[in-house]
Design an enzyme around this catalytic site. Structure first.
Site, PDB file in Angstrom:
ATOM      1  CB  CYS A 266       2.912  45.248  32.847  1.00 54.25           C
ATOM      2  SG  CYS A 266       4.443  46.103  32.404  1.00 54.25           S
TER       3      CYS A 266
ATOM      4  CB  SER B  44       8.775  52.981  32.642  1.00 58.03           C
ATOM      5  OG  SER B  44       8.344  51.709  32.208  1.00 58.03           O
TER       6      SER B  44
ATOM      7  CB  CYS C  36       2.490  53.559  32.690  1.00 55.79           C
ATOM      8  SG  CYS C  36       3.382  52.917  34.114  1.00 55.79           S
TER       9      CYS C  36
ATOM     10  CE1 TYR D 186       8.866  55.619  35.505  1.00 63.44           C
ATOM     11  CE2 TYR D 186       6.630  55.390  34.679  1.00 63.44           C
ATOM     12  CZ  TYR D 186       7.796  56.105  34.758  1.00 63.44           C
ATOM     13  OH  TYR D 186       7.897  57.306  34.110  1.00 63.44           O
TER      14      TYR D 186
HETATM   15  N1  DGL Z   1       4.859  49.293  31.445  1.00 67.77           N
HETATM   16  C1  DGL Z   1       4.550  49.814  32.731  1.00 67.77           C
HETATM   17  C2  DGL Z   1       3.281  49.262  33.284  1.00 67.77           C
HETATM   18  O1  DGL Z   1       2.335  49.117  32.503  1.00 67.77           O
HETATM   19  C3  DGL Z   1       5.698  49.948  33.713  1.00 67.77           C
HETATM   20  C4  DGL Z   1       6.745  48.889  33.683  1.00 67.77           C
HETATM   21  C5  DGL Z   1       7.932  49.225  34.578  1.00 67.77           C
HETATM   22  O2  DGL Z   1       8.636  50.183  34.269  1.00 67.77           O
HETATM   23  O3  DGL Z   1       8.132  48.525  35.592  1.00 67.77           O
HETATM   24  O4  DGL Z   1       3.134  49.018  34.459  1.00 67.77           O
END
Ligand code: DGL
Length: 259
Positions: free
Chosen positions: A182, A11, A73, A42
């Site tokens: 994340c 994202s 992600c 996201y």
């Molecule tokens: N960096 C992403 C993940 O690993 C998404 C973070 C987001 O946009 O909330 O879940």
């Protein structure tokens, strides 16, 4: 086939924690990094919304003739990978499934996971761990952390308080290790490791990149020319992306596009 590009997406800047490891291991490859900043975060989106978003990103990569897509992600890996995988014929590497398998086979009894609300609600880490081990998995959502990273607020007093609050809640469970589930969260390692030993945390980016390297090699998909082409696309705010990304990768040219 092997000289086609590798697509990497997230994202925002989070996926660069994975991208930078990939570039270290596989410097000759052609890469297309896609940061879907207009749809960030996201973590608070529904599964249906994320399937639609990921479908568009996969179609974009298909139009770029990629040989593989790295889902850097966790949230989309948890909520869209199984649904969309059958519709595409390039290799797809989802971070949650790959990392959970790798860590589950290392013999830890108590594992913590910090991730977005979407990833935590899906229990994807718990589900994947259960396939390979009897470890107890403690999942905690940190919904504020993506914005802290994207807006470079790591040093802010309120951010540090929030990070400490989630960490204290996690440490009550006495985990052997805590997965930064994340891709944005490794940007907070500076703060986290002032609050407890840095050994506690697993930044999965390195082992994920190693898995991808080995898999491409086994499938004869490693690029055999020195291409080194790196293209960056974002769906909004290229300046903010460039600033926030500095910790993991010095992004040069960024193209803003709408899907
Ligand atoms: N960096 C992403 C993940 O690993 C998404 C973070 C987001 O946009 O909330 O879940």
């Amino acid at each position: 086939m092997s000289n086609r590009p590798i697509g990497v997406f997230d994202s925002g800047v989070g996926g660069l924690s994975v991208f930078s490891q990939l570039v270290k291991l596989l410097p000759d490859e052609n890469y297309i990094y896609f940061g879907d900043t207009i749809n960030l975060p996201y973590g608070s989106k529904t599964q249906d919304e994320l399937v639609e978003i990921t479908r568009k990103i996969f179609d974009f990569f298909k139009s770029k003739n990629v040989k593989a897509v790295v889902m850097a992600c966790n949230t989309t890996s948890a909520l869209t990978y199984e649904i969309l995988k059958p519709y595409y014929d390039f290799k797809i590497y989802p971070i949650v499934q790959t990392v959970a398998k790798n860590i589950a086979t290392q013999g830890y009894g108590r594992i913590g996971v910090f991730a977005t609300q979407g990833t935590i609600n899906s229990h994807a880490y718990k589900r994947e761990f259960a396939k390979y081990s009897n470890a107890q998995v403690f999942e905690i959502a940190c919904p504020e952390w993506v914005n802290i990273v994207e807006n470079e607020l790591q040093a802010d007093e309120k951010s540090v308080e929030n990070i400490k609050m989630h960490l204290d809640e996690m440490l009550i469970n006495n985990p052997d290790k805590i997965i930064l589930g994340c891709t944005h969260y490794p940007y907070l390692l500076g703060v986290l490791s002032k609050l407890t030993s840095s050994d506690k945390f697993i930044n999965p980016a390195k082992s994920f990149a190693e898995f991808i390297y080995n898999d491409l090699e086994e499938n004869n998909l490693l690029c055999n020319k020195m291409l080194h082409e790196h293209k960056f696309y974002v769906t909004s705010n290229p300046k903010q992306f460039a600033n926030a990304s500095k910790l993991f990768y010095k992004v040069q040219e960024i193209t803003e596009i709408k899907l």
